[in-house]
Design a protein around this motif. Structure first.
Motif, PDB file in Angstrom:
ATOM      1  N   ALA A   1       0.810  -1.214   0.000  1.00  0.00           N
ATOM      2  CA  ALA A   1       0.000   0.000   0.000  1.00  0.00           C
ATOM      3  C   ALA A   1       0.847   1.270   0.000  1.00  0.00           C
ATOM      4  CB  ALA A   1      -0.940  -0.003   1.202  1.00  0.00           C
ATOM      5  N   ALA A   2       2.057   1.188   0.550  1.00  0.00           N
ATOM      6  CA  ALA A   2       2.912   2.371   0.613  1.00  0.00           C
ATOM      7  C   ALA A   2       3.619   2.654  -0.700  1.00  0.00           C
ATOM      8  CB  ALA A   2       3.950   2.202   1.719  1.00  0.00           C
ATOM      9  N   LEU A   3       3.506   1.737  -1.679  1.00  0.00           N
ATOM     10  CA  LEU A   3       4.236   1.883  -2.934  1.00  0.00           C
ATOM     11  C   LEU A   3       3.380   2.435  -4.069  1.00  0.00           C
ATOM     12  CD1 LEU A   3       6.354  -1.400  -2.906  1.00  0.00           C
ATOM     13  CD2 LEU A   3       6.951   0.880  -2.040  1.00  0.00           C
ATOM     14  N   GLY A   4       2.078   2.648  -3.824  1.00  0.00           N
ATOM     15  CA  GLY A   4       1.232   3.259  -4.835  1.00  0.00           C
ATOM     16  C   GLY A   4       0.295   2.304  -5.526  1.00  0.00           C
ATOM     17  N   GLY A   5      -0.637   2.874  -6.284  1.00  0.00           N
ATOM     18  CA  GLY A   5      -1.678   2.093  -6.924  1.00  0.00           C
ATOM     19  C   GLY A   5      -1.156   1.064  -7.904  1.00  0.00           C
ATOM     20  N   ALA A   6      -0.152   1.423  -8.695  1.00  0.00           N
ATOM     21  CA  ALA A   6       0.367   0.477  -9.685  1.00  0.00           C
ATOM     22  C   ALA A   6       0.945  -0.756  -9.016  1.00  0.00           C
ATOM     23  CB  ALA A   6       1.425   1.158 -10.547  1.00  0.00           C
ATOM     24  N   ALA A   7       1.644  -0.573  -7.908  1.00  0.00           N
ATOM     25  CA  ALA A   7       2.200  -1.712  -7.190  1.00  0.00           C
ATOM     26  C   ALA A   7       1.095  -2.595  -6.628  1.00  0.00           C
ATOM     27  CB  ALA A   7       3.120  -1.232  -6.066  1.00  0.00           C
ATOM     28  N   MET A   8       0.012  -1.982  -6.156  1.00  0.00           N
ATOM     29  CA  MET A   8      -1.116  -2.753  -5.635  1.00  0.00           C
ATOM     30  C   MET A   8      -1.780  -3.545  -6.758  1.00  0.00           C
ATOM     31  SD  MET A   8      -1.632  -2.224  -2.278  1.00  0.00           S
ATOM     32  CE  MET A   8      -3.314  -1.950  -1.710  1.00  0.00           C
ATOM     33  N   ALA A   9      -1.961  -2.902  -7.917  1.00  0.00           N
ATOM     34  CA  ALA A   9      -2.562  -3.598  -9.053  1.00  0.00           C
ATOM     35  C   ALA A   9      -1.670  -4.737  -9.525  1.00  0.00           C
ATOM     36  CB  ALA A   9      -2.820  -2.613 -10.193  1.00  0.00           C
ATOM     37  N   ASP A  10      -0.361  -4.515  -9.549  1.00  0.00           N
ATOM     38  CA  ASP A  10       0.569  -5.577  -9.934  1.00  0.00           C
ATOM     39  C   ASP A  10       0.439  -6.777  -8.999  1.00  0.00           C
ATOM     40  OD1 ASP A  10       1.627  -4.177 -12.070  1.00  0.00           O
ATOM     41  OD2 ASP A  10       3.344  -3.402 -10.930  1.00  0.00           O
TER      42      ASP A  10
ATOM     43  N   ALA B   1     -11.853   8.217  -3.248  1.00  0.00           N
ATOM     44  CA  ALA B   1     -11.256   8.702  -2.003  1.00  0.00           C
ATOM     45  C   ALA B   1     -10.823   7.500  -1.181  1.00  0.00           C
ATOM     46  CB  ALA B   1     -12.251   9.552  -1.211  1.00  0.00           C
ATOM     47  N   ALA B   2      -9.763   7.691  -0.387  1.00  0.00           N
ATOM     48  CA  ALA B   2      -9.250   6.575   0.403  1.00  0.00           C
ATOM     49  C   ALA B   2      -8.447   7.100   1.574  1.00  0.00           C
ATOM     50  CB  ALA B   2      -8.380   5.662  -0.457  1.00  0.00           C
ATOM     51  N   SER B   3      -8.207   6.213   2.517  1.00  0.00           N
ATOM     52  CA  SER B   3      -7.390   6.526   3.679  1.00  0.00           C
ATOM     53  C   SER B   3      -5.968   6.867   3.251  1.00  0.00           C
ATOM     54  CB  SER B   3      -7.371   5.319   4.622  1.00  0.00           C
ATOM     55  OG  SER B   3      -6.305   5.388   5.526  1.00  0.00           O
ATOM     56  N   ALA B   4      -5.311   7.687   4.078  1.00  0.00           N
ATOM     57  CA  ALA B   4      -3.919   8.043   3.800  1.00  0.00           C
ATOM     58  C   ALA B   4      -2.990   6.845   3.877  1.00  0.00           C
ATOM     59  CB  ALA B   4      -3.468   9.123   4.792  1.00  0.00           C
ATOM     60  N   THR B   5      -3.487   5.730   4.434  1.00  0.00           N
ATOM     61  CA  THR B   5      -2.695   4.502   4.468  1.00  0.00           C
ATOM     62  C   THR B   5      -2.321   4.051   3.062  1.00  0.00           C
ATOM     63  OG1 THR B   5      -3.861   3.801   6.460  1.00  0.00           O
ATOM     64  CG2 THR B   5      -2.676   2.089   5.248  1.00  0.00           C
ATOM     65  N   PHE B   6      -3.175   4.356   2.092  1.00  0.00           N
ATOM     66  CA  PHE B   6      -2.988   3.924   0.706  1.00  0.00           C
ATOM     67  C   PHE B   6      -2.348   5.061  -0.096  1.00  0.00           C
ATOM     68  CE2 PHE B   6      -6.334   1.398   2.470  1.00  0.00           C
ATOM     69  CZ  PHE B   6      -6.214   0.147   1.889  1.00  0.00           C
ATOM     70  N   VAL B   7      -1.073   4.942  -0.347  1.00  0.00           N
ATOM     71  CA  VAL B   7      -0.359   5.966  -1.117  1.00  0.00           C
ATOM     72  C   VAL B   7      -0.760   5.868  -2.590  1.00  0.00           C
ATOM     73  CG1 VAL B   7       1.915   6.760  -1.870  1.00  0.00           C
ATOM     74  CG2 VAL B   7       1.577   5.967   0.486  1.00  0.00           C
ATOM     75  N   GLY B   8      -1.091   7.006  -3.204  1.00  0.00           N
ATOM     76  CA  GLY B   8      -1.423   7.014  -4.618  1.00  0.00           C
ATOM     77  C   GLY B   8      -2.671   6.228  -4.973  1.00  0.00           C
ATOM     78  N   TRP B   9      -3.591   6.093  -4.030  1.00  0.00           N
ATOM     79  CA  TRP B   9      -4.801   5.293  -4.236  1.00  0.00           C
ATOM     80  C   TRP B   9      -5.944   6.164  -4.723  1.00  0.00           C
ATOM     81  CZ3 TRP B   9      -4.944   0.508  -5.200  1.00  0.00           C
ATOM     82  CH2 TRP B   9      -6.028  -0.342  -4.898  1.00  0.00           C
ATOM     83  N   THR B  10      -6.116   7.350  -4.127  1.00  0.00           N
ATOM     84  CA  THR B  10      -7.174   8.246  -4.553  1.00  0.00           C
ATOM     85  C   THR B  10      -6.938   8.684  -5.999  1.00  0.00           C
ATOM     86  OG1 THR B  10      -7.520   9.054  -2.296  1.00  0.00           O
ATOM     87  CG2 THR B  10      -8.331  10.440  -4.092  1.00  0.00           C
ATOM     88  N   GLY B  11      -7.944   8.470  -6.844  1.00  0.00           N
ATOM     89  CA  GLY B  11      -7.831   8.804  -8.251  1.00  0.00           C
ATOM     90  C   GLY B  11      -7.259   7.696  -9.116  1.00  0.00           C
ATOM     91  N   PHE B  12      -6.865   6.594  -8.493  1.00  0.00           N
ATOM     92  CA  PHE B  12      -6.260   5.500  -9.256  1.00  0.00           C
ATOM     93  C   PHE B  12      -7.343   4.710  -9.986  1.00  0.00           C
ATOM     94  CE2 PHE B  12      -4.434   1.132  -9.516  1.00  0.00           C
ATOM     95  CZ  PHE B  12      -3.353   1.433 -10.326  1.00  0.00           C
ATOM     96  N   ALA B  13      -7.139   4.481 -11.280  1.00  0.00           N
ATOM     97  CA  ALA B  13      -8.125   3.763 -12.107  1.00  0.00           C
ATOM     98  C   ALA B  13      -7.919   2.258 -11.953  1.00  0.00           C
ATOM     99  CB  ALA B  13      -7.987   4.179 -13.557  1.00  0.00           C
ATOM    100  N   LEU B  14      -8.310   1.727 -10.805  1.00  0.00           N
ATOM    101  CA  LEU B  14      -8.021   0.338 -10.469  1.00  0.00           C
ATOM    102  C   LEU B  14      -8.644  -0.635 -11.464  1.00  0.00           C
ATOM    103  CD1 LEU B  14      -6.829  -1.763  -8.521  1.00  0.00           C
ATOM    104  CD2 LEU B  14      -8.925  -1.573  -7.165  1.00  0.00           C
TER     105      LEU B  14
END
Length: 324
Positions: free
Chosen positions: A53-62, A99-112
């Motif tokens: 979660a600290a590495l951003g949306g792309a890392a989470m999607a990967d 919108a998301a918690s600050a726990t998730f870096v680069g999550w808000t606005g991410f086109a999951l």
């Protein structure tokens, strides 16, 4: 490395063709879990990985895509579709995190949704994790209610609403946020406002309320529950306050929307024996004015609920509403 977990689940009927499977992905702040089922709903595999979660949306999607593809490869099947239950406010039409918690870096606005579709090569539907939880629980074996309130009691308090068998999102995707309804205390909520349900009914709040009344530090609500079961009156009082507030919130929602059932999940429900007495007492005096009994019941699917609900989301994307 994928952590394979053992267990059984109450399954949802599938819609994938022969040799194809549906995968449900539960994306949280610390763990990403997935459940793979065939076209008949039989479990083919399950697993989990740590959530970057600290590495951003792309890392989470990967991480989510790699987990799903690994499970499909191990089972020797292809994917027909994927459903996702993710933390945050979700645009369920596009699968974008609003919108998301600050726990998730680069999550808000991410086109999951789009990002997972590009990685998996199949249709992907994304829902808020509490919405997915409710879909899973409502579709579990033996469930017949089509109008249901869902409540998750964990670190915070989340909610969702099912009306006539369909999730009600509201015009901004925020329907069902029962944890942030006011009037239950004079305490400051995590959102900065006063008196929300979350100030009494979340696991975090149960521990805080106990510490405030006793001065004794506790690790979490589980420790408060242990003390309550040993007869600690302040610990019992903390769960009584949580149970009463929960019942009042459910009764309010049931009265406004004519809901006969509320399903409650999340880690705090491990102490259902401590919540239930206050729930029953409250419903005896503050039941819906319709006179129709409100059933407030614990969830049955455990940690599989969000993934199973995500699978149901994917299945619904493949099956027309009139054919369900």
């Amino acid at each position: 490395m994928i952590s394979q977990e053992q267990g059984t689940s109450t399954l949802i009927g599938g819609a994938a063709g022969p040799g194809a499977a549906l995968v449900g992905i539960d994306i949280g702040g610390t763990k990403i879990a997935a459940l793979l089922v065939d076209g008949d709903g039989a479990v083919l595999g399950r697993g989990s990985v740590g959530a970057p979660a600290a590495l951003g949306g792309a890392a989470m999607a990967d991480a989510a895509a790699t987990l799903a593809m690994s499970l499909a490869a191990e089972a020797g099947v292809s994917l027909a579709a994927a459903g996702v239950g993710a933390a945050g406010v979700i645009d369920h039409e596009t699968g974008t995190i609003r919108a998301a918690s600050a726990t998730f870096v680069g999550w808000t606005g991410f086109a999951l949704g789009h990002e997972l579709e590009s990685r998996l090569g199949v249709p992907v539907r994304v829902e808020n994790d509490v919405n997915a939880f409710l879909l899973g629980e409502a579709a579990a074996e033996g469930r017949t209610d089509r109008d249901v309130l869902g409540v998750m009691l964990g670190t915070g308090v989340g909610g969702a609403v099912l009306i006539d068998g369909e999730l009600h999102h509201g015009p901004h995707g925020a329907a069902g946020e029962i944890g942030h309804t006011p009037g239950y205390s004079d305490l400051v909520c995590t959102c900065g406002q006063i008196g929300h349900l979350e100030t009494l009914a979340s696991g975090t709040s149960i521990a805080l309320r106990y510490q405030e009344s006793t001065g004794a530090p506790v690790r979490d609500a589980r420790e408060v529950a242990d003390r309550a079961r040993r007869g600690d009156t302040e610990a019992i009082a903390a769960f009584d306050a949580a149970g009463r507030a929960l019942a009042l919130a459910c009764a309010t929602a049931a009265t406004i929307l004519d809901l006969p059932c509320a399903i409650v999940g999340g880690g705090v429900t491990a102490a259902w024996d401590l919540l239930e007495p206050a729930i029953a007492r409250t419903l005896a005096t503050d039941s819906p004015v319709s006179g129709i009994p409100l059933r407030i019941i614990p969830a049955v699917l455990g940690s599989d609920a969000v993934a199973l609900g995500a699978i149901e989301t994917a299945r619904r994307a493949l099956v027309p509403a009139g054919a369900r």
